[in-house]
Design a protein around this motif. Structure first.
Motif, PDB file in Angstrom:
ATOM      1  N   ALA A  87      45.097 -40.278  59.808  1.00 36.31           N
ATOM      2  CA  ALA A  87      45.047 -39.681  61.154  1.00 36.31           C
ATOM      3  C   ALA A  87      46.077 -40.331  62.068  1.00 36.31           C
ATOM      4  CB  ALA A  87      43.647 -39.827  61.740  1.00 36.31           C
ATOM      5  N   GLU A  88      46.224 -41.650  61.956  1.00 36.10           N
ATOM      6  CA  GLU A  88      47.209 -42.349  62.788  1.00 36.10           C
ATOM      7  C   GLU A  88      48.632 -41.943  62.408  1.00 36.10           C
ATOM      8  OE1 GLU A  88      44.896 -46.574  63.709  1.00 36.10           O
ATOM      9  OE2 GLU A  88      45.919 -46.263  61.778  1.00 36.10           O
ATOM     10  N   LEU A  89      48.872 -41.779  61.110  1.00 35.77           N
ATOM     11  CA  LEU A  89      50.188 -41.341  60.648  1.00 35.77           C
ATOM     12  C   LEU A  89      50.504 -39.947  61.166  1.00 35.77           C
ATOM     13  CD1 LEU A  89      52.707 -41.816  58.853  1.00 35.77           C
ATOM     14  CD2 LEU A  89      51.424 -40.747  56.981  1.00 35.77           C
ATOM     15  N   LEU A  90      49.531 -39.046  61.083  1.00 32.42           N
ATOM     16  CA  LEU A  90      49.724 -37.687  61.569  1.00 32.42           C
ATOM     17  C   LEU A  90      50.030 -37.675  63.062  1.00 32.42           C
ATOM     18  CD1 LEU A  90      49.617 -34.615  61.053  1.00 32.42           C
ATOM     19  CD2 LEU A  90      47.158 -34.719  61.515  1.00 32.42           C
ATOM     20  N   SER A  91      49.266 -38.454  63.827  1.00 33.82           N
ATOM     21  CA  SER A  91      49.474 -38.524  65.272  1.00 33.82           C
ATOM     22  C   SER A  91      50.864 -39.067  65.600  1.00 33.82           C
ATOM     23  CB  SER A  91      48.394 -39.404  65.899  1.00 33.82           C
ATOM     24  OG  SER A  91      48.634 -39.576  67.283  1.00 33.82           O
ATOM     25  N   ARG A  92      51.264 -40.094  64.873  1.00 32.25           N
ATOM     26  CA  ARG A  92      52.589 -40.685  65.106  1.00 32.25           C
ATOM     27  C   ARG A  92      53.691 -39.679  64.791  1.00 32.25           C
ATOM     28  NH1 ARG A  92      54.276 -45.765  61.474  1.00 32.25           N
ATOM     29  NH2 ARG A  92      54.802 -44.067  60.030  1.00 32.25           N
ATOM     30  N   ASN A  93      53.544 -38.979  63.660  1.00 29.14           N
ATOM     31  CA  ASN A  93      54.545 -37.992  63.273  1.00 29.14           C
ATOM     32  C   ASN A  93      54.641 -36.846  64.272  1.00 29.14           C
ATOM     33  OD1 ASN A  93      55.157 -39.475  61.018  1.00 29.14           O
ATOM     34  ND2 ASN A  93      53.989 -38.202  59.583  1.00 29.14           N
ATOM     35  N   ARG A  94      53.491 -36.369  64.743  1.00 30.92           N
ATOM     36  CA  ARG A  94      53.498 -35.281  65.734  1.00 30.92           C
ATOM     37  C   ARG A  94      54.203 -35.718  67.008  1.00 30.92           C
ATOM     38  NH1 ARG A  94      49.961 -30.901  64.620  1.00 30.92           N
ATOM     39  NH2 ARG A  94      50.179 -30.227  66.785  1.00 30.92           N
ATOM     40  N   GLY A  95      54.008 -36.966  67.401  1.00 31.05           N
ATOM     41  CA  GLY A  95      54.674 -37.472  68.597  1.00 31.05           C
ATOM     42  C   GLY A  95      56.179 -37.509  68.431  1.00 31.05           C
ATOM     43  N   HIS A  96      56.654 -38.000  67.291  1.00 33.78           N
ATOM     44  CA  HIS A  96      58.096 -38.044  67.031  1.00 33.78           C
ATOM     45  C   HIS A  96      58.701 -36.641  67.074  1.00 33.78           C
ATOM     46  CE1 HIS A  96      58.378 -42.250  66.240  1.00 33.78           C
ATOM     47  NE2 HIS A  96      57.626 -42.236  65.135  1.00 33.78           N
ATOM     48  N   TRP A  97      58.037 -35.701  66.397  1.00 32.49           N
ATOM     49  CA  TRP A  97      58.592 -34.351  66.322  1.00 32.49           C
ATOM     50  C   TRP A  97      58.480 -33.610  67.650  1.00 32.49           C
ATOM     51  CZ3 TRP A  97      62.071 -32.619  63.320  1.00 32.49           C
ATOM     52  CH2 TRP A  97      62.217 -33.132  62.033  1.00 32.49           C
ATOM     53  N   ALA A  98      57.412 -33.821  68.380  1.00 36.20           N
ATOM     54  CA  ALA A  98      57.261 -33.162  69.689  1.00 36.20           C
ATOM     55  C   ALA A  98      58.408 -33.575  70.617  1.00 36.20           C
ATOM     56  CB  ALA A  98      55.915 -33.504  70.309  1.00 36.20           C
ATOM     57  N   ASP A  99      58.792 -34.851  70.566  1.00 38.63           N
ATOM     58  CA  ASP A  99      59.893 -35.335  71.408  1.00 38.63           C
ATOM     59  C   ASP A  99      61.208 -34.638  71.050  1.00 38.63           C
ATOM     60  OD1 ASP A  99      58.188 -37.035  72.698  1.00 38.63           O
ATOM     61  OD2 ASP A  99      58.800 -38.833  71.603  1.00 38.63           O
ATOM     62  N   TRP A 100      61.506 -34.584  69.745  1.00 40.88           N
ATOM     63  CA  TRP A 100      62.780 -33.968  69.367  1.00 40.88           C
ATOM     64  C   TRP A 100      62.761 -32.465  69.591  1.00 40.88           C
ATOM     65  CZ3 TRP A 100      64.509 -30.237  65.932  1.00 40.88           C
ATOM     66  CH2 TRP A 100      65.906 -30.118  65.868  1.00 40.88           C
ATOM     67  N   LEU A 101      61.650 -31.810  69.297  1.00 39.25           N
ATOM     68  CA  LEU A 101      61.581 -30.355  69.465  1.00 39.25           C
ATOM     69  C   LEU A 101      61.755 -29.952  70.925  1.00 39.25           C
ATOM     70  CD1 LEU A 101      58.707 -29.454  66.976  1.00 39.25           C
ATOM     71  CD2 LEU A 101      61.142 -28.916  66.733  1.00 39.25           C
ATOM     72  N   GLN A 102      61.341 -30.803  71.853  1.00 38.81           N
ATOM     73  CA  GLN A 102      61.573 -30.518  73.263  1.00 38.81           C
ATOM     74  C   GLN A 102      63.067 -30.501  73.564  1.00 38.81           C
ATOM     75  OE1 GLN A 102      59.293 -29.583  75.646  1.00 38.81           O
ATOM     76  NE2 GLN A 102      61.201 -29.148  76.741  1.00 38.81           N
ATOM     77  N   GLN A 103      63.782 -31.477  73.014  1.00 35.80           N
ATOM     78  CA  GLN A 103      65.238 -31.503  73.193  1.00 35.80           C
ATOM     79  C   GLN A 103      65.889 -30.288  72.526  1.00 35.80           C
ATOM     80  OE1 GLN A 103      67.053 -35.293  72.069  1.00 35.80           O
ATOM     81  NE2 GLN A 103      65.089 -36.335  72.396  1.00 35.80           N
ATOM     82  N   TYR A 104      65.401 -29.939  71.353  1.00 37.79           N
ATOM     83  CA  TYR A 104      65.952 -28.803  70.611  1.00 37.79           C
ATOM     84  C   TYR A 104      65.713 -27.496  71.361  1.00 37.79           C
ATOM     85  CZ  TYR A 104      66.707 -25.678  66.571  1.00 37.79           C
ATOM     86  OH  TYR A 104      67.141 -24.693  65.711  1.00 37.79           O
ATOM     87  N   ARG A 105      64.511 -27.333  71.911  1.00 40.15           N
ATOM     88  CA  ARG A 105      64.211 -26.107  72.659  1.00 40.15           C
ATOM     89  C   ARG A 105      65.117 -25.987  73.876  1.00 40.15           C
ATOM     90  NH1 ARG A 105      58.180 -24.254  73.976  1.00 40.15           N
ATOM     91  NH2 ARG A 105      58.550 -23.150  72.039  1.00 40.15           N
ATOM     92  N   THR A 106      65.318 -27.098  74.582  1.00 43.44           N
ATOM     93  CA  THR A 106      66.210 -27.087  75.741  1.00 43.44           C
ATOM     94  C   THR A 106      67.619 -26.673  75.336  1.00 43.44           C
ATOM     95  OG1 THR A 106      64.929 -28.828  76.823  1.00 43.44           O
ATOM     96  CG2 THR A 106      67.189 -28.501  77.598  1.00 43.44           C
ATOM     97  N   ARG A 107      68.089 -27.221  74.210  1.00 47.63           N
ATOM     98  CA  ARG A 107      69.447 -26.895  73.750  1.00 47.63           C
ATOM     99  C   ARG A 107      69.546 -25.442  73.324  1.00 47.63           C
ATOM    100  NH1 ARG A 107      73.492 -25.387  73.474  1.00 47.63           N
ATOM    101  NH2 ARG A 107      75.366 -26.077  72.353  1.00 47.63           N
ATOM    102  N   LEU A 108      68.512 -24.905  72.672  1.00 41.60           N
ATOM    103  CA  LEU A 108      68.519 -23.494  72.289  1.00 41.60           C
ATOM    104  C   LEU A 108      68.526 -22.583  73.520  1.00 41.60           C
ATOM    105  CD1 LEU A 108      66.055 -23.376  69.241  1.00 41.60           C
ATOM    106  CD2 LEU A 108      68.526 -22.999  69.196  1.00 41.60           C
ATOM    107  N   GLU A 109      67.791 -22.982  74.549  1.00 39.17           N
ATOM    108  CA  GLU A 109      67.782 -22.199  75.790  1.00 39.17           C
ATOM    109  C   GLU A 109      69.180 -22.156  76.394  1.00 39.17           C
ATOM    110  OE1 GLU A 109      65.512 -20.344  77.055  1.00 39.17           O
ATOM    111  OE2 GLU A 109      63.962 -20.855  75.600  1.00 39.17           O
ATOM    112  N   GLN A 110      69.876 -23.280  76.365  1.00 37.26           N
ATOM    113  CA  GLN A 110      71.248 -23.312  76.877  1.00 37.26           C
ATOM    114  C   GLN A 110      72.149 -22.415  76.048  1.00 37.26           C
ATOM    115  OE1 GLN A 110      71.883 -27.521  76.499  1.00 37.26           O
ATOM    116  NE2 GLN A 110      71.161 -27.998  78.568  1.00 37.26           N
ATOM    117  N   ASP A 111      71.924 -22.418  74.761  1.00 37.24           N
ATOM    118  CA  ASP A 111      72.731 -21.578  73.871  1.00 37.24           C
ATOM    119  C   ASP A 111      72.460 -20.103  74.147  1.00 37.24           C
ATOM    120  OD1 ASP A 111      74.611 -22.160  71.583  1.00 37.24           O
ATOM    121  OD2 ASP A 111      73.328 -20.686  70.593  1.00 37.24           O
ATOM    122  N   ARG A 112      71.202 -19.775  74.377  1.00 36.40           N
ATOM    123  CA  ARG A 112      70.829 -18.389  74.641  1.00 36.40           C
ATOM    124  C   ARG A 112      71.404 -17.912  75.970  1.00 36.40           C
ATOM    125  NH1 ARG A 112      64.609 -16.500  75.164  1.00 36.40           N
ATOM    126  NH2 ARG A 112      64.709 -18.061  76.824  1.00 36.40           N
TER     127      ARG A 112
END
Length: 510
Positions: A386-411
């Motif tokens: 459970a701790e590993l899953l929570s840690r992984n979700r946190g890492h990916w949530a951070d990067w996906l926010q940056q990715y979404r912002t960049r995709l919005e700029q591209d769009r």
């Protein structure tokens, strides 16, 4: 095109000094076994269909002959069936081909077998440039130095682009000495290769590469070093200072340009390049490393990332992404200690009592890596799923926010949103393979072939001939893993687009 009937056994080649001559195999009998033949045949075709510059495999011919091989160098040799791979390329000349003229080495006392025969080197260089770089020959016909400079510049660029392609599909060559570098910029000599499963920049696919010289992240650096050796081998036909200036000017810039261009396409960034794009790519790879994400499947899954401020399905996407991250069991297996505790203790004592001898043995890097494994293993023992899953979700949530912002700029830079979305999907599907030749896939085909059944080789080859997403195929979620005992062709193909089974981590290629 020249054909090469490969009788060497690349799986048994040890890393060697650049240009050093080697026996044809572990027993110097020139025979190639079925195991390595199947691997080379499948991988050269896989690379071609991935769009990576490569030699091709025309045929794999089996034999009733056997040969004795000590597969893991552990004193347990066995009889293996032989085979011949027919390889096809415009030329099989390599960087090392020009090193046969080398003068005596001050450290080893060794010289090239054709030392002093500058006449042969001039003939070979004339042949290479006029035959494989005719446009350069035509442009600089009256000035041989300028012609040779233009030739070396083009070899440098091709090599930089080739290794950039490797890094973008997660391909590890395994033995990148100068004899394994094509003079026309092709991937050549498929021996102890491997495609990344769990992303690890320090991954070493060749188990006999104890120092990690040919690790995944070092491939661009090693290829540049090999180009330096080629520049030295071309003297005096190309003055060394001129060759080195070309290498400094061209290699890093061409590698970065091609790598970033390919990575932007893998991320679906189809509009203008932005200054922060390299950092976005670097952060993605860091996140994949921290979470042990599957390299191929993570990129493939990103094409289904929901775009837009109100886009639905983010939770579902994150759940699918978590399935591509390494489990605790996988991580504990990956970071299990390689040394006996007593051996490690002795090494540490030696480092303290006799650092000079310890340095001569050349084990400092191995001991450091082993200590890191022990430390990582201890941390993993304290971690719950459970701790590993929570840690992984946190890492990916951070990067996906940056990715979404960049995709919005591209769009926002596109004239029409629907057209942009269609182009983004098309570009991502054309650059993120669904299938690569993972080691366990090759192993399944090899085991069947060694039992006289070549149907799995044919099935895998057919799959690798269409590695990218096909129109009309569902892209949102990766197929489920093959159930235990499943045997149909469809089930086999589905499993080959999923994360590898746990036993795949135990495969050893040398």
């Amino acid at each position: 095109w020249p054909l090469s009937q490969e009788g060497n056994s690349p799986r048994h080649r040890l890393p060697s000094p650049a240009g050093a001559g080697q026996p044809c195999s572990g027993q110097a009998d020139g025979r190639k076994v079925l195991r390595s033949s199947v691997r080379e045949f499948l991988c050269s075709e896989a690379m071609f269909h991935l769009g990576v510059p490569t030699t091709r495999a025309g045929a794999c011919v089996t034999s009733e002959s056997t040969v004795v091989r000590d597969v893991f160098y552990d004193g347990n040799p066995k009889h293996e069936p032989c085979a011949v791979v027919l390889r096809i390329a415009s030329t099989f000349l390599r960087f090392g081909s020009f090193e046969i003229f080398k003068a005596e080495d001050e450290h080893t006392g060794r010289a090239g077998p054709s030392m002093g025969r500058n006449d042969i080197r001039v003939q070979m260089l004339d042949y290479v440039v006029s035959t494989f770089y005719p446009e350069i020959q035509a442009t600089h016909a009256s000035d041989s130095v300028q012609r040779n400079a233009a030739f070396f510049r083009e070899v440098t660029r091709r090599t930089a682009r080739m290794v950039a392609e490797w890094q973008c599909v997660g391909f590890c060559h395994g033995v990148l000495n100068t004899d394994n570098m094509s003079i026309v910029g092709l991937t050549i000599d498929y021996g102890p290769f491997g495609f990344l499963d769990r992303y690890d920049p320090d991954h070493v696919c060749n188990a006999s590469d104890n120092a990690g010289r040919y690790s995944f992240s070092k491939q661009p650096e090693v290829c540049k070093w090999n180009l330096q050796k080629l520049a030295e081998a071309l003297v005096p036909e190309l003055p060394l200072e001129q060759g080195e200036a070309i290498l400094a000017e061209e290699y890093d810039a061409e590698f970065r340009r091609h790598y970033l261009s390919k990575m932007r396409r893998k991320l679906g960034l189809v509009q203008a390049e932005r200054e922060e794009d390299p950092a976005l790519v670097a952060k993605l790879l860091e996140t994949m490393h921290l979470t042990g994400a599957d390299f191929t499947n993570t990129f493939y899954l990103l094409s289904s990332f929901p775009v837009g401020p109100e886009a639905p399905g983010l939770a579902e996407f994150l759940t699918a992404l978590m399935e591509q991250c390494a489990s605790l069991e996988e991580l504990r297996l990956a970071f299990r200690p390689q040394m006996d505790p007593r051996q490690l203790s002795m090494m540490l004592m030696l480092a303290q009592s006799n650092p000079q001898l310890f340095a001569l043995i050349g084990t400092r890097a191995n001991v450091t890596k082993e200590l890191e494994r022990v430390e990582q293993q201890a941390r993993l023992e304290q971690l719950s799923p459970a701790e590993l899953l929570s840690r992984n979700r946190g890492h990916w949530a951070d990067w996906l926010q940056q990715y979404r912002t960049r995709l919005e700029q591209d769009r926002e830079g596109a004239a029409d949103e629907d057209t942009w979305q269609a182009e983004r999907m098309h570009v991502m599907h054309a650059n993120n393979p669904k299938y690569v030749l993972r080691n366990y896939i090759a192993q399944n085909a090899i085991e069947a072939a060694e039992n006289g059944d070549f149907s799995e080789v044919r099935r895998v080859l057919k799959l690798l001939e269409a590695p990218y997403h096909r129109e009309g195929e569902a892209a949102e979620v990766l197929e489920a893993a093959e159930p235990e005992g499943a045997g149909s062709t469809a089930e086999r193909r589905r499993s080959y687009s999923s994360k590898p089974p746990l036993w795949a981590a135990e495969l050893c290629v040398t």
